[in-house]
Design a protein around this motif. Structure first.
Motif, PDB file in Angstrom:
ATOM      1  N   UNK A   1      45.733  27.500  15.250  1.00 58.84           N
ATOM      2  CA  UNK A   1      45.166  28.805  15.620  1.00 58.84           C
ATOM      3  C   UNK A   1      44.986  28.895  17.134  1.00 58.84           C
ATOM      4  N   UNK A   2      45.496  29.962  17.734  1.00 52.90           N
ATOM      5  CA  UNK A   2      45.447  30.096  19.187  1.00 52.90           C
ATOM      6  C   UNK A   2      45.249  31.559  19.573  1.00 52.90           C
ATOM      7  N   UNK A   3      44.473  31.768  20.621  1.00 49.14           N
ATOM      8  CA  UNK A   3      44.215  33.108  21.136  1.00 49.14           C
ATOM      9  C   UNK A   3      44.439  33.106  22.637  1.00 49.14           C
ATOM     10  N   UNK A   4      45.316  34.005  23.107  1.00 49.91           N
ATOM     11  CA  UNK A   4      45.585  34.142  24.529  1.00 49.91           C
ATOM     12  C   UNK A   4      44.817  35.316  25.106  1.00 49.91           C
ATOM     13  N   UNK A   5      44.260  35.138  26.296  1.00 54.23           N
ATOM     14  CA  UNK A   5      43.422  36.159  26.917  1.00 54.23           C
ATOM     15  C   UNK A   5      44.055  36.612  28.233  1.00 54.23           C
ATOM     16  N   UNK A   6      44.423  37.884  28.277  1.00 52.40           N
ATOM     17  CA  UNK A   6      45.020  38.446  29.478  1.00 52.40           C
ATOM     18  C   UNK A   6      43.910  39.010  30.364  1.00 52.40           C
ATOM     19  N   UNK A   7      43.523  38.227  31.370  1.00 49.95           N
ATOM     20  CA  UNK A   7      42.446  38.614  32.271  1.00 49.95           C
ATOM     21  C   UNK A   7      42.954  39.599  33.325  1.00 49.95           C
ATOM     22  N   UNK A   8      42.092  40.547  33.690  1.00 49.36           N
ATOM     23  CA  UNK A   8      42.424  41.555  34.693  1.00 49.36           C
ATOM     24  C   UNK A   8      41.524  41.398  35.921  1.00 49.36           C
ATOM     25  N   UNK A   9      42.082  40.933  37.037  1.00 50.47           N
ATOM     26  CA  UNK A   9      41.458  40.901  38.368  1.00 50.47           C
ATOM     27  C   UNK A   9      39.971  40.547  38.305  1.00 50.47           C
ATOM     28  N   UNK A  10      39.703  39.294  38.030  1.00 50.14           N
ATOM     29  CA  UNK A  10      38.334  38.826  37.844  1.00 50.14           C
ATOM     30  C   UNK A  10      37.688  38.550  39.211  1.00 50.14           C
ATOM     31  N   UNK A  11      36.426  38.928  39.361  1.00 46.98           N
ATOM     32  CA  UNK A  11      35.687  38.677  40.598  1.00 46.98           C
ATOM     33  C   UNK A  11      34.229  38.434  40.257  1.00 46.98           C
ATOM     34  N   UNK A  12      33.492  37.915  41.225  1.00 52.14           N
ATOM     35  CA  UNK A  12      32.067  37.683  41.031  1.00 52.14           C
ATOM     36  C   UNK A  12      31.611  36.443  41.776  1.00 52.14           C
ATOM     37  N   UNK A  13      30.319  36.091  41.665  1.00 54.93           N
ATOM     38  CA  UNK A  13      29.787  34.905  42.326  1.00 54.93           C
ATOM     39  C   UNK A  13      30.578  33.652  41.986  1.00 54.93           C
ATOM     40  N   UNK A  14      30.709  32.756  42.948  1.00 54.82           N
ATOM     41  CA  UNK A  14      31.471  31.519  42.810  1.00 54.82           C
ATOM     42  C   UNK A  14      32.974  31.790  42.659  1.00 54.82           C
ATOM     43  N   UNK A  15      33.411  32.968  43.120  1.00 54.63           N
ATOM     44  CA  UNK A  15      34.803  33.363  42.926  1.00 54.63           C
ATOM     45  C   UNK A  15      35.785  32.582  43.771  1.00 54.63           C
ATOM     46  N   UNK A  16      37.068  32.858  43.531  1.00 56.52           N
ATOM     47  CA  UNK A  16      38.133  32.194  44.273  1.00 56.52           C
ATOM     48  C   UNK A  16      38.253  32.796  45.675  1.00 56.52           C
ATOM     49  N   UNK A  17      38.290  31.960  46.725  1.00 55.42           N
ATOM     50  CA  UNK A  17      38.330  32.486  48.091  1.00 55.42           C
ATOM     51  C   UNK A  17      39.661  33.092  48.496  1.00 55.42           C
ATOM     52  N   UNK A  18      40.671  33.014  47.624  1.00 53.33           N
ATOM     53  CA  UNK A  18      41.958  33.656  47.934  1.00 53.33           C
ATOM     54  C   UNK A  18      42.054  35.057  47.333  1.00 53.33           C
ATOM     55  N   UNK A  19      41.044  35.479  46.578  1.00 50.30           N
ATOM     56  CA  UNK A  19      41.061  36.787  45.939  1.00 50.30           C
ATOM     57  C   UNK A  19      40.465  37.844  46.880  1.00 50.30           C
ATOM     58  N   UNK A  20      40.857  39.106  46.652  1.00 52.54           N
ATOM     59  CA  UNK A  20      40.550  40.182  47.599  1.00 52.54           C
ATOM     60  C   UNK A  20      39.055  40.342  47.862  1.00 52.54           C
ATOM     61  N   UNK A  21      38.234  40.331  46.823  1.00 54.94           N
ATOM     62  CA  UNK A  21      36.803  40.563  47.020  1.00 54.94           C
ATOM     63  C   UNK A  21      36.224  39.513  47.969  1.00 54.94           C
ATOM     64  N   UNK A  22      36.619  38.271  47.778  1.00 54.15           N
ATOM     65  CA  UNK A  22      36.116  37.173  48.606  1.00 54.15           C
ATOM     66  C   UNK A  22      36.704  37.244  50.017  1.00 54.15           C
ATOM     67  N   UNK A  23      38.021  37.393  50.121  1.00 54.33           N
ATOM     68  CA  UNK A  23      38.639  37.386  51.444  1.00 54.33           C
ATOM     69  C   UNK A  23      38.167  38.558  52.288  1.00 54.33           C
ATOM     70  N   UNK A  24      38.031  39.738  51.687  1.00 52.66           N
ATOM     71  CA  UNK A  24      37.542  40.896  52.428  1.00 52.66           C
ATOM     72  C   UNK A  24      36.100  40.680  52.886  1.00 52.66           C
ATOM     73  N   UNK A  25      35.268  40.173  51.973  1.00 53.03           N
ATOM     74  CA  UNK A  25      33.858  39.959  52.315  1.00 53.03           C
ATOM     75  C   UNK A  25      33.718  38.970  53.464  1.00 53.03           C
ATOM     76  N   UNK A  26      34.431  37.869  53.374  1.00 54.79           N
ATOM     77  CA  UNK A  26      34.326  36.848  54.429  1.00 54.79           C
ATOM     78  C   UNK A  26      34.811  37.389  55.775  1.00 54.79           C
ATOM     79  N   UNK A  27      35.958  38.057  55.771  1.00 57.82           N
ATOM     80  CA  UNK A  27      36.506  38.561  57.029  1.00 57.82           C
ATOM     81  C   UNK A  27      35.610  39.628  57.661  1.00 57.82           C
ATOM     82  N   UNK A  28      35.118  40.558  56.852  1.00 58.92           N
ATOM     83  CA  UNK A  28      34.248  41.611  57.379  1.00 58.92           C
ATOM     84  C   UNK A  28      32.948  41.000  57.905  1.00 58.92           C
ATOM     85  N   UNK A  29      32.375  40.050  57.166  1.00 53.15           N
ATOM     86  CA  UNK A  29      31.134  39.407  57.600  1.00 53.15           C
ATOM     87  C   UNK A  29      31.315  38.675  58.920  1.00 53.15           C
ATOM     88  N   UNK A  30      32.527  38.124  59.132  1.00 53.75           N
ATOM     89  CA  UNK A  30      32.786  37.340  60.342  1.00 53.75           C
ATOM     90  C   UNK A  30      33.402  38.182  61.462  1.00 53.75           C
TER      91      UNK A  30
END
Length: 335
Positions: A173-202
């Motif tokens: 039994x197997x279930x595949x999950x198609x995730x759509x553009x996940x963001x939030x705390x502890x997120x990946x630093x290569x994703x838009x929300x993180x990269x934009x936040x870091x660049x704007x802050x700096x």
């Protein structure tokens, strides 16, 4: 005592949040990660360190592309449920081999290990990128996904096909999950929300594709986790009405299902930038760039099946999600 749940990629963004939720719910969790340096490993170490104080968490540093190490892991533990989130991410192609090793070889090792261990349910991460060149919106699990436009997307579609084969051949039994553009705390630093936040802050410039006229189904990580934990207990059954000459990727005669998990409310990237500017209290320095190869202009999830089968669909607004992320960013980086 109940069997532990295996979470792979537990030092990764989604894996960390899933493991934390399972621990909060009273489960024992074995968390596996290989700490590949796709992005700053110190962030992965910080996530893992956040999990290790839990008595019910057992950390394992394993490369799942190593078949012997994977087999040994399953010999040491008797898993009833496996949540496989470890992968080489990113639609922007650089080198094909890490995708092949992490997303194909490791996935095959997991399928083999689950098969021989008699695992009751394998839940694995797929991606909205499998829809590739599809033009019909919203993206539905019942539509073909035969034209991926990135190596990452092709490996994720291959995962779905391999899992379906194991479900058909061996009853896994197997279930595949198609995730759509996940963001939030502890997120990946290569994703838009993180990269934009870091660049704007700096005070650095941000690169904005297609003048920001790009729409994404931004999905807050807590909503993703809720979908995962609900679906891990929903073991798929084969559909006897399946027509083998016209198979449906979402439901078939094998105990395999595919679900979208997305917010079903696309937001323009320009709006994302404006919300981050508002949360940080400073304006972005923008540089417009062409849409990169492997990217699409718009994504949107049809979550009809998810809502029907588990009574849930993501609903966190982009405003609320960005506010929470920026608050975490300030705390984590001391900004």
């Amino acid at each position: 005592m109940s069997a532990p749940i295996l979470v792979t990629g537990a030092a990764g963004f989604i894996g960390f949040h899933v493991a934390k939720r399972l621990l909060r719910d009273g489960h024992r969790v074995v968390g596996v990660d290989s700490f590949t340096p796709y992005y700053d490993v110190s962030l992965k170490e910080a996530r893992f360190a956040n999990l290790t104080p839990h008595n019910a968490f057992e950390p394992e540093r394993i490369d799942l592309a190593d078949p012997q190490a994977t087999q040994d892991l399953f010999r040491r533990h008797r898993f009833e449920r496996v949540i496989h989130l470890a992968a080489q991410p990113g639609v922007r192609f650089a080198d094909a081999m890490p995708y092949a090793r992490s997303n194909l070889v490791a996935f095959m090792n997991m399928l083999e290990a689950c098969r021989h261990a008699g695992v009751g349910h394998l839940v694995y991460a797929s991606s909205s990128s499998v829809y590739g060149a599809n033009r019909k919106l919203p993206f539905s699990e019942h539509d073909p996904a035969d034209h991926p436009i990135s190596v990452y997307a092709a490996t994720k579609r291959a995962n779905e096909m391999l899992a379906h084969s194991y479900a058909h051949l061996f009853g896994l039994p197997a279930t595949g999950l198609r995730f759509f553009t996940v963001y939030g705390p502890w997120g990946r630093p290569d994703m838009a929300v993180y990269t934009f936040t870091r660049a704007i802050a700096e005070g650095r410039e941000i690169q904005v594709a297609n003048a920001g006229k790009v729409w994404r189904d931004f999905t807050y990580v807590d909503d993703i986790v809720e979908g995962v934990v609900r679906l891990v207990e929903r073991i798929p059954a084969g559909d006897p009405s399946w027509n083998a000459l016209a198979p449906d990727p979402a439901t078939s005669g094998a105990p395999h299902r595919v679900y979208n998990i997305g917010n079903d409310r696309p937001e323009e990237v320009n709006r994302l930038v404006a919300l981050i500017e508002e949360a940080l209290g400073r304006k972005a320095i923008r540089v417009d760039k062409p849409l990169p190869p492997g990217d699409v202009l718009e994504t949107r999830a049809d979550v009809t099946d998810l809502r029907r089968d588990v009574g849930f669909a993501p609903a966190t607004s982009l405003e609320e999600g960005v506010r929470r992320f920026v608050a975490w960013y300030r705390d984590y980086h001391g900004a």
